[in-house]
Design a protein around this motif. Structure first.
Motif, PDB file in Angstrom:
ATOM      1  N   VAL A  21       0.835  -1.204   0.000  1.00 31.55           N
ATOM      2  CA  VAL A  21       0.000   0.000   0.000  1.00 31.55           C
ATOM      3  C   VAL A  21       0.869   1.253   0.000  1.00 31.55           C
ATOM      4  O   VAL A  21       0.567   2.227  -0.699  1.00 31.55           O
ATOM      5  CB  VAL A  21      -0.960  -0.006   1.215  1.00 31.55           C
ATOM      6  CG1 VAL A  21      -1.610   1.341   1.409  1.00 31.55           C
ATOM      7  CG2 VAL A  21      -2.016  -1.075   1.040  1.00 31.55           C
ATOM      8  N   ARG A  24       5.186   2.912  -3.997  1.00 34.59           N
ATOM      9  CA  ARG A  24       4.704   3.526  -5.228  1.00 34.59           C
ATOM     10  C   ARG A  24       4.791   2.557  -6.405  1.00 34.59           C
ATOM     11  O   ARG A  24       4.156   2.763  -7.427  1.00 34.59           O
ATOM     12  CB  ARG A  24       5.513   4.786  -5.543  1.00 34.59           C
ATOM     13  CG  ARG A  24       5.283   5.871  -4.534  1.00 34.59           C
ATOM     14  CD  ARG A  24       6.091   7.106  -4.900  1.00 34.59           C
ATOM     15  NE  ARG A  24       6.037   8.057  -3.812  1.00 34.59           N
ATOM     16  CZ  ARG A  24       5.249   9.096  -3.795  1.00 34.59           C
ATOM     17  NH1 ARG A  24       4.427   9.321  -4.793  1.00 34.59           N
ATOM     18  NH2 ARG A  24       5.270   9.936  -2.785  1.00 34.59           N
ATOM     19  N   THR A  27       1.123  -2.527  -7.168  1.00 31.56           N
ATOM     20  CA  THR A  27      -0.171  -2.293  -7.805  1.00 31.56           C
ATOM     21  C   THR A  27      -1.298  -2.492  -6.789  1.00 31.56           C
ATOM     22  O   THR A  27      -1.101  -3.069  -5.725  1.00 31.56           O
ATOM     23  CB  THR A  27      -0.385  -3.254  -8.987  1.00 31.56           C
ATOM     24  OG1 THR A  27      -0.449  -4.595  -8.476  1.00 31.56           O
ATOM     25  CG2 THR A  27       0.730  -3.138 -10.008  1.00 31.56           C
ATOM     26  N   ARG A  28      -2.438  -2.002  -7.156  1.00 34.95           N
ATOM     27  CA  ARG A  28      -3.615  -2.150  -6.302  1.00 34.95           C
ATOM     28  C   ARG A  28      -3.992  -3.622  -6.137  1.00 34.95           C
ATOM     29  O   ARG A  28      -4.394  -4.058  -5.063  1.00 34.95           O
ATOM     30  CB  ARG A  28      -4.755  -1.357  -6.924  1.00 34.95           C
ATOM     31  CG  ARG A  28      -6.005  -1.356  -6.140  1.00 34.95           C
ATOM     32  CD  ARG A  28      -7.006  -0.437  -6.794  1.00 34.95           C
ATOM     33  NE  ARG A  28      -8.323  -0.949  -6.505  1.00 34.95           N
ATOM     34  CZ  ARG A  28      -9.393  -0.707  -7.207  1.00 34.95           C
ATOM     35  NH1 ARG A  28      -9.325   0.050  -8.256  1.00 34.95           N
ATOM     36  NH2 ARG A  28     -10.548  -1.204  -6.863  1.00 34.95           N
ATOM     37  N   GLU A  29      -3.848  -4.392  -7.212  1.00 36.25           N
ATOM     38  CA  GLU A  29      -4.164  -5.817  -7.166  1.00 36.25           C
ATOM     39  C   GLU A  29      -3.241  -6.562  -6.210  1.00 36.25           C
ATOM     40  O   GLU A  29      -3.673  -7.457  -5.486  1.00 36.25           O
ATOM     41  CB  GLU A  29      -4.092  -6.432  -8.567  1.00 36.25           C
ATOM     42  CG  GLU A  29      -5.213  -6.008  -9.488  1.00 36.25           C
ATOM     43  CD  GLU A  29      -4.979  -4.623 -10.102  1.00 36.25           C
ATOM     44  OE1 GLU A  29      -3.822  -4.125 -10.078  1.00 36.25           O
ATOM     45  OE2 GLU A  29      -5.958  -4.027 -10.584  1.00 36.25           O
ATOM     46  N   ASP A  30      -1.945  -6.186  -6.202  1.00 35.70           N
ATOM     47  CA  ASP A  30      -0.996  -6.813  -5.277  1.00 35.70           C
ATOM     48  C   ASP A  30      -1.401  -6.535  -3.833  1.00 35.70           C
ATOM     49  O   ASP A  30      -1.367  -7.426  -2.984  1.00 35.70           O
ATOM     50  CB  ASP A  30       0.425  -6.300  -5.518  1.00 35.70           C
ATOM     51  CG  ASP A  30       1.010  -6.795  -6.822  1.00 35.70           C
ATOM     52  OD1 ASP A  30       0.510  -7.802  -7.358  1.00 35.70           O
ATOM     53  OD2 ASP A  30       1.969  -6.150  -7.307  1.00 35.70           O
ATOM     54  N   ALA A  31      -1.773  -5.293  -3.558  1.00 35.85           N
ATOM     55  CA  ALA A  31      -2.170  -4.914  -2.201  1.00 35.85           C
ATOM     56  C   ALA A  31      -3.413  -5.695  -1.778  1.00 35.85           C
ATOM     57  O   ALA A  31      -3.473  -6.214  -0.657  1.00 35.85           O
ATOM     58  CB  ALA A  31      -2.415  -3.413  -2.115  1.00 35.85           C
ATOM     59  N   LEU A  32      -4.398  -5.788  -2.665  1.00 31.38           N
ATOM     60  CA  LEU A  32      -5.612  -6.537  -2.343  1.00 31.38           C
ATOM     61  C   LEU A  32      -5.314  -8.015  -2.126  1.00 31.38           C
ATOM     62  O   LEU A  32      -5.878  -8.644  -1.229  1.00 31.38           O
ATOM     63  CB  LEU A  32      -6.649  -6.376  -3.451  1.00 31.38           C
ATOM     64  CG  LEU A  32      -7.448  -5.089  -3.447  1.00 31.38           C
ATOM     65  CD1 LEU A  32      -8.330  -5.003  -4.675  1.00 31.38           C
ATOM     66  CD2 LEU A  32      -8.274  -4.982  -2.191  1.00 31.38           C
TER      67      LEU A  32
END
Length: 128
Positions: A21, A24, A27-32
């Motif tokens: 999170v 920079r 990715t958003r998918e990795d965080a989810l």
């Protein structure tokens, strides 16, 4: 001991989520994915805790536990574990969804989760 190790493992996954999170480059998918993996591991630890405490209370003696954790019968223990396993299945499906699978794979996973989850809910309700 295994339960504590599982919760520590979940903590490590939570650290990976926090790093994804705040990074920079992540990715958003990795965080989810890290978030869902952390939740999944916490739920696995909860299952281990439920089984351990429940078997202790049923076979050894009563513990001073809150009523939500207390277990009085094997059917009650089975229902608690089944309910938590349904949550594990849902989180696993969300992990699959975040990874953007092929439509056929997503459909197959959804059907499998629905069937197994439905059977677990049926087991929970049947006993009561």
């Amino acid at each position: 001991m295994v339960c504590a190790a599982t919760f520590a493992w979940a903590g490590g996954k939570a650290v990976q989520f926090f790093a994804a999170v705040t990074s920079r480059t992540g990715t958003r998918e990795d965080a989810l994915l890290y978030l869902f993996e952390s939740i999944d591991t916490i739920l696995a630890g909860v299952v281990l805790l439920q089984v351990g405490l429940g078997l202790w209370e049923l076979c050894v003696g009563d513990l001073a536990l809150p009523e939500s954790l207390a277990t009085h019968t094997f059917d009650e223990l089975e229902a608690k574990v089944a309910g938590t396993l349904v949550l594990v299945l849902v989180v696993r499906f969300l992990e699959e969804l975040v990874q953007d699978p092929e439509p056929q794979q997503l459909l197959a996973t959804g059907i499998a989760v629905t069937l197994v989850g439905g059977l677990l809910v049926l087991v929970m309700r049947w006993r009561h």
